[in-house]
Write a protein that holds these residues in place. Structure first.
Motif, PDB file in Angstrom:
ATOM      1  N   TYR A 220      59.147  19.289  49.104  1.00  9.29           N
ATOM      2  CA  TYR A 220      58.425  20.877  49.453  1.00  9.29           C
ATOM      3  C   TYR A 220      57.458  20.519  49.351  1.00  9.29           C
ATOM      4  CZ  TYR A 220      56.870  20.620  44.316  1.00  9.29           C
ATOM      5  OH  TYR A 220      55.533  19.492  43.137  1.00  9.29           O
ATOM      6  N   SER A 221      56.772  21.788  48.917  1.00  7.19           N
ATOM      7  CA  SER A 221      55.011  22.689  50.426  1.00  7.19           C
ATOM      8  C   SER A 221      55.007  23.338  49.618  1.00  7.19           C
ATOM      9  CB  SER A 221      54.980  22.329  51.299  1.00  7.19           C
ATOM     10  OG  SER A 221      55.760  20.909  52.454  1.00  7.19           O
ATOM     11  N   ILE A 222      53.572  23.871  48.835  1.00  3.26           N
ATOM     12  CA  ILE A 222      53.129  24.337  48.580  1.00  3.26           C
ATOM     13  C   ILE A 222      51.791  24.859  49.126  1.00  3.26           C
ATOM     14  CG2 ILE A 222      51.034  25.824  47.063  1.00  3.26           C
ATOM     15  CD1 ILE A 222      53.327  25.182  45.670  1.00  3.26           C
ATOM     16  N   VAL A 223      51.689  26.318  49.567  1.00  6.58           N
ATOM     17  CA  VAL A 223      51.371  27.272  50.418  1.00  6.58           C
ATOM     18  C   VAL A 223      49.986  28.119  49.725  1.00  6.58           C
ATOM     19  CG1 VAL A 223      50.913  27.879  52.327  1.00  6.58           C
ATOM     20  CG2 VAL A 223      52.418  26.860  52.459  1.00  6.58           C
ATOM     21  N   MET A 224      49.040  27.668  49.958  1.00  9.29           N
ATOM     22  CA  MET A 224      47.621  28.816  49.043  1.00  9.29           C
ATOM     23  C   MET A 224      47.504  29.462  50.388  1.00  9.29           C
ATOM     24  SD  MET A 224      48.066  27.850  45.984  1.00  9.29           S
ATOM     25  CE  MET A 224      46.656  28.125  45.018  1.00  9.29           C
ATOM     26  N   LEU A 225      47.331  30.394  49.585  1.00  6.97           N
ATOM     27  CA  LEU A 225      46.585  31.814  51.139  1.00  6.97           C
ATOM     28  C   LEU A 225      45.483  32.757  50.304  1.00  6.97           C
ATOM     29  CD1 LEU A 225      49.711  32.260  51.508  1.00  6.97           C
ATOM     30  CD2 LEU A 225      49.217  33.212  53.281  1.00  6.97           C
ATOM     31  N   ASP A 226      44.069  32.534  51.153  1.00  8.23           N
ATOM     32  CA  ASP A 226      43.111  33.665  50.965  1.00  8.23           C
ATOM     33  C   ASP A 226      42.919  34.436  51.415  1.00  8.23           C
ATOM     34  OD1 ASP A 226      40.836  34.027  49.135  1.00  8.23           O
ATOM     35  OD2 ASP A 226      40.135  34.145  49.619  1.00  8.23           O
ATOM     36  N   SER A 227      42.886  35.856  51.333  1.00  7.09           N
ATOM     37  CA  SER A 227      42.218  37.044  52.405  1.00  7.09           C
ATOM     38  C   SER A 227      41.289  36.529  52.369  1.00  7.09           C
ATOM     39  CB  SER A 227      42.863  38.466  51.511  1.00  7.09           C
ATOM     40  OG  SER A 227      42.445  39.799  52.772  1.00  7.09           O
ATOM     41  N   ASP A 228      40.160  36.834  53.869  1.00  5.82           N
ATOM     42  CA  ASP A 228      39.332  36.387  54.114  1.00  5.82           C
ATOM     43  C   ASP A 228      38.469  37.753  53.925  1.00  5.82           C
ATOM     44  OD1 ASP A 228      39.839  33.941  54.711  1.00  5.82           O
ATOM     45  OD2 ASP A 228      40.056  34.846  57.076  1.00  5.82           O
ATOM     46  N   ASN A 229      38.899  38.797  53.934  1.00  5.11           N
ATOM     47  CA  ASN A 229      37.929  39.845  54.152  1.00  5.11           C
ATOM     48  C   ASN A 229      37.648  41.310  53.047  1.00  5.11           C
ATOM     49  OD1 ASN A 229      40.143  40.640  55.232  1.00  5.11           O
ATOM     50  ND2 ASN A 229      39.138  42.214  57.158  1.00  5.11           N
ATOM     51  N   LEU A 230      38.749  40.562  52.162  1.00  3.36           N
ATOM     52  CA  LEU A 230      39.229  42.135  50.643  1.00  3.36           C
ATOM     53  C   LEU A 230      37.972  42.368  50.371  1.00  3.36           C
ATOM     54  CD1 LEU A 230      40.748  43.205  49.243  1.00  3.36           C
ATOM     55  CD2 LEU A 230      41.450  41.043  47.207  1.00  3.36           C
ATOM     56  N   LYS A 231      36.652  41.670  50.272  1.00  3.50           N
ATOM     57  CA  LYS A 231      35.306  42.088  49.832  1.00  3.50           C
ATOM     58  C   LYS A 231      35.264  42.651  50.397  1.00  3.50           C
ATOM     59  CE  LYS A 231      30.625  40.151  47.088  1.00  3.50           C
ATOM     60  NZ  LYS A 231      30.412  41.225  48.153  1.00  3.50           N
ATOM     61  N   VAL A 232      35.056  42.825  51.783  1.00  5.20           N
ATOM     62  CA  VAL A 232      34.063  43.107  52.864  1.00  5.20           C
ATOM     63  C   VAL A 232      34.748  44.510  52.647  1.00  5.20           C
ATOM     64  CG1 VAL A 232      33.296  44.016  54.862  1.00  5.20           C
ATOM     65  CG2 VAL A 232      33.353  41.937  53.777  1.00  5.20           C
ATOM     66  N   ASN A 234      36.700  46.165  50.520  1.00  8.59           N
ATOM     67  CA  ASN A 234      36.287  47.185  48.740  1.00  8.59           C
ATOM     68  C   ASN A 234      34.850  47.444  49.204  1.00  8.59           C
ATOM     69  OD1 ASN A 234      38.857  46.464  47.374  1.00  8.59           O
ATOM     70  ND2 ASN A 234      38.275  44.767  46.842  1.00  8.59           N
ATOM     71  N   ASP A 235      34.587  46.407  49.215  1.00  5.56           N
ATOM     72  CA  ASP A 235      32.242  47.438  49.162  1.00  5.56           C
ATOM     73  C   ASP A 235      32.102  48.439  50.304  1.00  5.56           C
ATOM     74  OD1 ASP A 235      32.238  45.190  47.638  1.00  5.56           O
ATOM     75  OD2 ASP A 235      31.389  44.064  48.699  1.00  5.56           O
ATOM     76  N   THR A 236      32.572  48.004  51.167  1.00  5.14           N
ATOM     77  CA  THR A 236      32.930  49.567  52.501  1.00  5.14           C
ATOM     78  C   THR A 236      33.905  50.963  52.357  1.00  5.14           C
ATOM     79  OG1 THR A 236      32.057  47.246  54.214  1.00  5.14           O
ATOM     80  CG2 THR A 236      32.952  49.136  55.134  1.00  5.14           C
ATOM     81  N   TYR A 237      34.909  50.150  52.388  1.00  2.57           N
ATOM     82  CA  TYR A 237      36.144  51.048  51.750  1.00  2.57           C
ATOM     83  C   TYR A 237      36.723  51.308  50.819  1.00  2.57           C
ATOM     84  CZ  TYR A 237      35.984  49.835  57.143  1.00  2.57           C
ATOM     85  OH  TYR A 237      35.649  49.873  58.555  1.00  2.57           O
ATOM     86  N   GLY A 238      36.019  50.845  49.330  1.00  3.87           N
ATOM     87  CA  GLY A 238      37.086  51.080  48.869  1.00  3.87           C
ATOM     88  C   GLY A 238      38.198  50.153  47.848  1.00  3.87           C
ATOM     89  N   HIS A 239      37.922  50.510  46.768  1.00  6.66           N
ATOM     90  CA  HIS A 239      38.792  49.683  45.717  1.00  6.66           C
ATOM     91  C   HIS A 239      40.707  49.564  46.941  1.00  6.66           C
ATOM     92  CE1 HIS A 239      36.517  46.914  43.272  1.00  6.66           C
ATOM     93  NE2 HIS A 239      35.987  47.874  43.279  1.00  6.66           N
ATOM     94  N   PRO A 302      43.766  55.830  55.397  1.00 11.00           N
ATOM     95  CA  PRO A 302      42.985  57.133  55.754  1.00 11.00           C
ATOM     96  C   PRO A 302      41.682  56.795  55.083  1.00 11.00           C
ATOM     97  CG  PRO A 302      45.221  57.195  54.368  1.00 11.00           C
ATOM     98  CD  PRO A 302      45.224  56.076  54.737  1.00 11.00           C
ATOM     99  N   GLU A 303      41.333  55.919  54.048  1.00 12.50           N
ATOM    100  CA  GLU A 303      40.507  55.987  53.636  1.00 12.50           C
ATOM    101  C   GLU A 303      39.647  55.012  54.746  1.00 12.50           C
ATOM    102  OE1 GLU A 303      43.018  54.889  50.289  1.00 12.50           O
ATOM    103  OE2 GLU A 303      42.915  54.687  51.906  1.00 12.50           O
ATOM    104  N   THR A 304      40.207  53.794  55.644  1.00  7.84           N
ATOM    105  CA  THR A 304      39.081  53.721  56.485  1.00  7.84           C
ATOM    106  C   THR A 304      38.484  55.241  58.204  1.00  7.84           C
ATOM    107  OG1 THR A 304      41.307  53.218  58.376  1.00  7.84           O
ATOM    108  CG2 THR A 304      40.294  51.432  55.995  1.00  7.84           C
ATOM    109  N   HIS A 305      39.323  55.714  58.244  1.00 10.26           N
ATOM    110  CA  HIS A 305      38.664  57.415  59.296  1.00 10.26           C
ATOM    111  C   HIS A 305      39.309  56.829  60.098  1.00 10.26           C
ATOM    112  CE1 HIS A 305      36.815  59.267  55.365  1.00 10.26           C
ATOM    113  NE2 HIS A 305      36.222  57.520  54.848  1.00 10.26           N
ATOM    114  N   GLY A 306      40.643  55.813  60.440  1.00  6.36           N
ATOM    115  CA  GLY A 306      41.104  55.899  61.540  1.00  6.36           C
ATOM    116  C   GLY A 306      40.202  54.835  62.516  1.00  6.36           C
ATOM    117  N   LYS A 307      39.829  53.999  61.634  1.00  8.10           N
ATOM    118  CA  LYS A 307      39.015  52.433  62.145  1.00  8.10           C
ATOM    119  C   LYS A 307      40.380  52.004  62.183  1.00  8.10           C
ATOM    120  CE  LYS A 307      34.641  49.401  62.084  1.00  8.10           C
ATOM    121  NZ  LYS A 307      34.504  49.298  61.743  1.00  8.10           N
TER     122      LYS A 307
END
Length: 357
Positions: A220-232, A234-239, A302-307
């Motif tokens: 069996y295998s274990i796969v660990m994933l991490d979101s690369d840009n969650l902090k950015v 959160n800081d830029t567009y809110g939680h 909606p938080e990214t205003h279309g971006k």
């Protein structure tokens, strides 16, 4: 639950084992009640011999069927067979203790309650039909003019009506309780935000898979994933935008998983996937497919205003037994491989044991 989610760990098995223990206790309670009745009555005639014969046969059935593994796995049909035999045994006892005038007619309630609590509406309905047939047989055998026993239908229904009511009420209560317990179990084992498993549920399933893999020699295998840009995000567009990113990541990962794979939120922006019967090579293919799917699905909320905000994940992989003999070791090595992917510039997959991992 969606793709990548499986039934709560051992829920069905635990429930059936609990039901099986209850049925066993009721079976022996039935034997004890009949024996006590015989002792209190103090009778010593042909009927007494027939009752003791029935007790011996029924006890032998319970011991053989339950303790000699006639059915090696628990199932609702196994429990149904046991309750049907209970009805036959009770009918035998009633036949030799006064038939419908026997003080033991209420023993049928034991089987009705047992069925209603453990087997559901359909089987309980079938058991009520069997009990009704037994009632007809017992009444028919005591009527002087058997062809006209139908004239006693009113008495017959008045005796069965309380049992029907008990069956209906118990079945409804059992269904409500079971639904509530299942709901509580789901809530306790899922992540509130994403709806996938939490760490507690994942570890229970992973431990079970690990034991099975050790026993049968499966990988069996274990796969660990991490979101690369969650902090950015959160800081830029809110939680709220960050929460949408996590949900988007979950959707992308689920698209690449099988029904038997187990997907959970490990904490914060980290996720973990268990791939049963998968070696590192196969797990890498799954991981690459997930990575590409996430990268091709930018966040647009909606938080990214279309971006459109680019998204990516860093992934680490470790397998049993190639990268360890212990679940904790394998998970730790998958986590280390994930951080290697981060160091490589993110948006990449690494397998434990690679030169840089």
């Amino acid at each position: 639950m969606g793709k990548g989610q499986v039934t709560a760990p051992g829920f069905e098995e635990e429930e059936l084992r609990g039901f099986s223990r209850t049925v066993a206790e009721i079976e022996w309670l039935l034997v004890i009640l009949v024996m006590l009745y015989q002792v209190v009555q103090g009778r010593n005639d042909e009927s007494t011999a027939s009752i003791y014969f029935g007790l011996i046969v029924y006890s032998a059935f319970v011991i053989g069927f339950r303790y000699f593994n006639v059915y090696r796995t628990e199932s609702r049909w196994k429990l149904a067979i046991e309750t049907w035999v209970m009805i036959i045994f009770i009918t035998w006892v009633l036949y030799h203790t006064g038939r419908l005038d026997s003080p033991l007619t209420n023993l049928y309630l034991l089987t009705i309650i047992t069925s209603a609590l453990t087997l559901g509406k359909l089987i309980t309905l079938l058991e009520m039909a069997l009990i009704a047939a037994c009632y007809i047989y017992l009444g028919y055998s005591t009527t002087e003019n058997s062809l006209f026993w139908v004239t006693n239908a009113g008495d017959f229904m008045s005796q069965l009506a309380p049992m029907l009511l008990v069956a209906y009420i118990t079945t409804m209560l059992s269904a409500d309780i079971r639904t509530a317990l299942a709901r509580i179990k789901i809530i306790s084992e899922t992540d509130d935000l994403t709806g996938i498993y939490n760490v507690r549920a994942f570890m229970a399933l992973a431990e079970r898979t690990h034991k099975q893999s050790v026993r049968y020699g499966h990988a069996y295998s274990i796969v660990m994933l991490d979101s690369d840009n969650l902090k950015v995000v959160n800081d830029t567009y809110g939680h709220e935008a960050g929460n949408r990113l996590l949900k988007l990541t979950v959707t992308c990962v689920q698209q690449g998983l099988r029904e038997t794979d187990v997907f959970a939120r490990y904490g914060g922006d980290e996720f973990v996937v268990l791939l049963p019967q998968s070696r590192a090579e196969g797990a890498f293919e799954v991981a690459e497919r997930i990575r590409k799917t996430v990268a091709a699905m930018p966040l647009n909320s909606p938080e990214t205003h279309g971006k459109q905000v680019a998204t990516s994940v860093s992934i680490g992989i470790a397998s049993f037994p190639a990268h360890g003999e212990d679940l904790a070791v394998i998970m730790n090595r998958a986590d280390q491989a994930m951080y290697v992917s981060k160091q490589r510039g993110r948006n990449s997959c690494s397998v434990s044991g690679d030169p840089q991992a």
